[in-house]
Design an enzyme around this catalytic site. Sequence first.
Site, PDB file in Angstrom:
ATOM      1  N   TYR A   1       0.828  -1.066  -0.135  1.00  0.00           N
ATOM      2  CA  TYR A   1       0.036  -0.155   0.037  1.00  0.00           C
ATOM      3  C   TYR A   1       0.846   1.329  -0.092  1.00  0.00           C
ATOM      4  CZ  TYR A   1      -3.584   3.100   1.520  1.00  0.00           C
ATOM      5  OH  TYR A   1      -4.504   4.252   1.508  1.00  0.00           O
TER       6      TYR A   1
ATOM      7  N   LYS B   1       0.987   4.256  -2.912  1.00  0.00           N
ATOM      8  CA  LYS B   1       0.752   5.324  -2.895  1.00  0.00           C
ATOM      9  C   LYS B   1       1.877   6.293  -2.977  1.00  0.00           C
ATOM     10  CE  LYS B   1      -3.627   5.156  -1.530  1.00  0.00           C
ATOM     11  NZ  LYS B   1      -4.705   5.679  -2.470  1.00  0.00           N
TER      12      LYS B   1
END
Length: 266
Positions: free
Chosen positions: A171, A175
């Site tokens: 994750y 990002k």
Amino acid sequence: MALGIFKLPGVAFITGAGGTGIGAAVARGFARSGCVHLAITDLNPQTLAQTKSAILSVNPRAQVLTREGDVTSESFVKSFTAEIVARFSRLDYSVHCAGILGASLRTHEAPLAEYERVVGVNWKGVWLVSRAALAQMLVQEPLDAHPGQRGAVVNIASQLGLVARPTASIYCASKAAVINMTRSDAIDYSQDGIRVNCVCPGVIETPMTTGSTEVTERLRPAIDIAPMRRMGTPEEVADAVLFLCSSQASFIQGHALVVDGGYTIN
Ligand SMILES: NC(=O)c1ccc[n+]([C@@H]2O[C@H](COP(=O)([O-])OP(=O)(O)OC[C@H]3O[C@@H](n4cnc5c(N)ncnc54)[C@H](O)[C@@H]3O)[C@@H](O)[C@H]2O)c1
């Protein structure tokens, strides 16, 4: 109808707009800001229909194009973007909110399928939608309300694109990719009058963070060490998005605007 503080005429495209999360708050915020042409999409048709109703309760005259679909599908993104342009003739604001958190795993524990799932939505999806939106913005003239601006893109990244957290390597990396893609696109499209920025939310009270007790507990330390010691609201993130789309942000380019209650200053 409660009016927003930004004036956002034109056509807005919002992904991940179903439900009660950030995308839905952005969609309602556009409607409050005078945007009457909205195109919204999500995987979930039921929650997408709820957002459409919420927009119409802000402004019954709004024209809302909805289509269920997967942002990781090139053909879906291409065909929905073409449908938006066929219906509304242009695309002024493209806001990419579709995203997923992924499982809590260290790198050596994660199956390839998990990597592909998270990176597929959070990065490839944002890239596909950016590509389609930018291609349309390039061939349109600025609106009178935004002289010199052919379009504005806002990607939703995360505080975890700037700092890291345990067991979230995929994750965090997805990002960080969004933040640096934002900067790179900002450089490439400045000459065309297109602004590209992103918002980096902290922990926000949405189905992503409150949908399961396991996730809420996983996020508890991040809430507690942020100076403001609370979750943000989807509206607080939406306000940052609307600002970045507006004329008030006309000289803001390639920025990663942190909306995190101070988490990243610690
Ligand atoms: N909530 C937070 O604490 C937080 C913090 C930082 C960043 N973010 C980011 O904000 C964005 C919005 O998250 P949210 O908190 O509103 O979550 P959410 O789960 O409420 O909303 C995300 C939406 O994206 C949709 N979606 C998921 N996969 C999709 C796909 N493949 N194609 C199309 N739609 C898809 C979901 O159906 C959902 O409606 C995400 O990118 C998320 O990573 C959220």
